[in-house]
Design an enzyme around this catalytic site. Structure first.
Site, PDB file in Angstrom:
ATOM      1  N   GLY A 229      41.045  48.268  43.463  1.00  0.00           N
ATOM      2  CA  GLY A 229      40.066  47.567  42.916  1.00  0.00           C
ATOM      3  C   GLY A 229      39.538  48.096  41.573  1.00  0.00           C
ATOM      4  CD  GLU A 271      47.872  50.031  47.537  1.00  0.00           C
ATOM      5  OE1 GLU A 271      49.147  50.316  48.044  1.00  0.00           O
ATOM      6  OE2 GLU A 271      46.939  49.903  48.601  1.00  0.00           O
ATOM      7  N   GLY A 273      45.913  45.042  41.233  1.00  0.00           N
ATOM      8  CA  GLY A 273      46.270  44.098  41.247  1.00  0.00           C
ATOM      9  C   GLY A 273      45.357  43.223  40.192  1.00  0.00           C
ATOM     10  NE  ARG A 274      38.873  42.549  41.299  1.00  0.00           N
ATOM     11  CZ  ARG A 274      38.462  41.532  41.802  1.00  0.00           C
ATOM     12  NH1 ARG A 274      38.687  40.082  41.748  1.00  0.00           N
ATOM     13  NH2 ARG A 274      38.971  41.643  43.573  1.00  0.00           N
ATOM     14  NE  ARG A 309      37.687  36.499  42.569  1.00  0.00           N
ATOM     15  CZ  ARG A 309      36.430  37.216  41.635  1.00  0.00           C
ATOM     16  NH1 ARG A 309      36.007  36.354  40.751  1.00  0.00           N
ATOM     17  NH2 ARG A 309      35.664  38.312  42.494  1.00  0.00           N
ATOM     18  CE1 TYR A 313      35.314  37.532  48.649  1.00  0.00           C
ATOM     19  CE2 TYR A 313      36.054  36.799  46.191  1.00  0.00           C
ATOM     20  CZ  TYR A 313      36.312  37.691  47.665  1.00  0.00           C
ATOM     21  OH  TYR A 313      37.505  37.897  48.550  1.00  0.00           O
ATOM     22  CB  CYS A 340      33.835  16.784  51.959  1.00  0.00           C
ATOM     23  SG  CYS A 340      34.200  15.764  51.312  1.00  0.00           S
ATOM     24  CD  GLU A 341      32.571  23.068  53.468  1.00  0.00           C
ATOM     25  OE1 GLU A 341      31.667  23.596  52.824  1.00  0.00           O
ATOM     26  OE2 GLU A 341      33.146  22.287  54.317  1.00  0.00           O
TER      27      GLU A 341
HETATM   28  C1  LIG Z   1      43.913  43.575  47.939  1.00  0.00           C
HETATM   29  C2  LIG Z   1      44.565  45.479  47.699  1.00  0.00           C
HETATM   30  C3  LIG Z   1      45.146  45.906  46.720  1.00  0.00           C
HETATM   31  C4  LIG Z   1      44.809  45.133  45.389  1.00  0.00           C
HETATM   32  O1  LIG Z   1      43.076  44.988  44.861  1.00  0.00           O
HETATM   33  P1  LIG Z   1      43.071  44.624  43.422  1.00  0.00           P
HETATM   34  O2  LIG Z   1      41.593  44.016  43.084  1.00  0.00           O
HETATM   35  O3  LIG Z   1      42.936  43.464  43.140  1.00  0.00           O
HETATM   36  O4  LIG Z   1      42.889  46.168  42.458  1.00  0.00           O
HETATM   37  C5  LIG Z   1      45.855  47.128  46.635  1.00  0.00           C
HETATM   38  N1  LIG Z   1      45.759  47.551  48.010  1.00  0.00           N
HETATM   39  C6  LIG Z   1      45.367  46.947  49.225  1.00  0.00           C
HETATM   40  C7  LIG Z   1      45.433  47.570  50.356  1.00  0.00           C
HETATM   41  C8  LIG Z   1      44.392  45.967  48.904  1.00  0.00           C
HETATM   42  O5  LIG Z   1      44.309  44.791  50.049  1.00  0.00           O
END
Ligand SMILES: *Cc1c(COP(=O)(O)O)cnc(C)c1O
Length: 415
Positions: A229, A271, A273-274, A309, A313, A340-341
């Protein structure tokens, strides 16, 4: 944060001769450097672990690269577990943080020796009935009205994830009585959040809960996972989260709420990702049409099927027109795909330099939740993924889909 590119227009022209646009390009050197930055921010924490959220960029070459830097994998589906395994990530380097989890997924996680992070109290019985409880178990906490959420993930009370406070307090004694020995506590209540205070508050909430579980229930938590997050500065006027400061602030909280209370030491996990790959991936596309009706449109050869995205969003993604970086942004365009959106727009009323067909447009910050969210609506094909290596060479890490791929599940012989 000024938006700079790790490649020139000439380089893209050269790459496009071999791999036609649109394609994704990831910057290996920058991703590795960023991974090291995160690890160094938490170097004070004994055996800190980042489990990269596979869903953000589910490519085994990227997973392997991050594993080389010391990351594990956060998986939430069976194919994600398989991808981690293919990338050489197994055992407790995998955390299964799933929800509404099918039995096959738990079975694969058990087989790999992954850490299982349960999303619901009923999953204790579910695991026992269909498989078995592992020695190490974690639970996902949803604080409900005790915390305010943020824009993307919404209010914790409205979120489908995790256990309530009351359930958390009862779940650990239940699994302890059933023979589980090592316990983890997880939460994730924000997405794309740039406010550092928010993550410090989350850490403190979890540290306090660890203390409460210890004092009231006699449960010793061994690891905590603050989820992902952490946001990225999609807009040039935004600034990234200061990771070193985040690490230091969480250290201060840890010293006060864990060490200061003589609680056993905790392994700290994330955890994300982004923030790991997001800023270091680029969607490269070519302008193929100019259309002038009530507004000015630049049609490109990528569509929302390649990057969802903006359409989904209303998310901002910065756009650079290659070779025109220093020209004035004195034209106003909607940059659109071919679905077509009408939401298939990468930018609306964006100030850009004058664009001609054949110009290459680079859509920034697409290294996470970009290619991964691709889809095939309107018969659109997912693009290739390329890796820009530190020595300047380019490797194909996923080929582009073909029409045969798209039709692979159809049997035209029975028509
Ligand atoms: C999507 C997700 C992440 C990663 O979120 P980011 O915004 O990419 O950091 C980590 N843990 C869980 C459980 C998620 O669903």
């Amino acid at each position: 944060m000024q938006k700079v590119l790790p490649f020139t227009k000439e380089k893209i022209i050269e790459i496009a001769q071999e791999y036609p646009t649109p394609f994704y390009l990831y910057d290996e050197a920058a991703i590795r450097q960023n991974a090291r930055r995160l690890l160094s921010a938490f170097a004070w924490a004994d055996s800190f672990k980042e489990y990269f959220a596979v869903k953000a960029a589910p490519n085994p070459y990227l997973l392997k690269m991050l594993h080389e830097e010391g990351f594990g994998a956060d998986c939430s589906s069976l194919p994600e577990l398989l991808l981690a395994q293919k990338a050489g990530i197994i055992g407790e380097d995998i955390m299964l943080t799933s929800n509404n989890t099918p039995v096959e997924e738990f079975a694969k996680a058990l087989e790999l020796g992954a850490i299982i992070n349960l999303d619901d109290i009923s999953h204790i019985d579910f695991l026992e009935t269909h498989l078995h409880l592992p020695k190490t178990i974690s639970f996902r906490y949803n604080p409900g009205s005790l915390r305010e959420g943020n824009a993307i993930i919404g209010k914790p009370e409205e979120a489908k994830y995790g256990l309530t406070k009351e359930q958390i307090m009862t779940a650990y004694p239940i699994v302890k009585a059933k023979g589980c020995e090592t316990f983890g506590l997880h939460t994730m209540i924000a997405s794309n959040e740039l406010n550092l205070d928010y993550f410090v508050e989350t850490a403190e909430m979890i540290f306090e809960l660890v203390g409460q579980l210890h004092d009231e229930m006699g449960i010793t938590i061994s690891f905590v996972n603050f989820g992902g997050g952490i946001g990225i500065p999609y807009r040039p006027e935004q600034e990234p989260v200061d990771l070193a400061l985040l690490g230091q602030r969480i250290k201060v909280s840890y010293e006060r709420l864990i060490l200061g209370k003589h609680l056993p030491p905790l392994k700290i996990c994330l955890e994300c990702g982004r923030m790991i790959t997001g800023p270091y991936g680029y969607l490269v596309t070519k302008a193929i049409h100019y259309k002038n009706i009530y507004k000015n449109y630049i049609g490109v050869d990528a569509s929302m099927a390649n990057l969802m995205r903006p359409g989904m969003y209303g998310a901002y993604h910065h756009i650079t027109v290659l070779g025109k970086e220093h020209l004035p942004c004195d034209k106003t365009y909607d940059v659109v795909g071919s679905l077509c959106e009408n939401c298939d727009k990468f930018a609306i009323d964006r100030q850009l330099p004058a664009i001609e067909t054949g110009d290459y447009l680079v859509i920034h910050d697409t290294g996470a939740h970009g290619h991964a969210m691709g889809f095939n609506y309107n018969g659109k094909l997912r693009s290739a993924e390329l890796l820009l290596k530190p020595d300047g060479s380019v490797a194909l890490i996923r080929r582009a889909e073909t029409i045969d791929d798209l039709f692979a599940t159809l049997d035209f012989n029975n028509l």
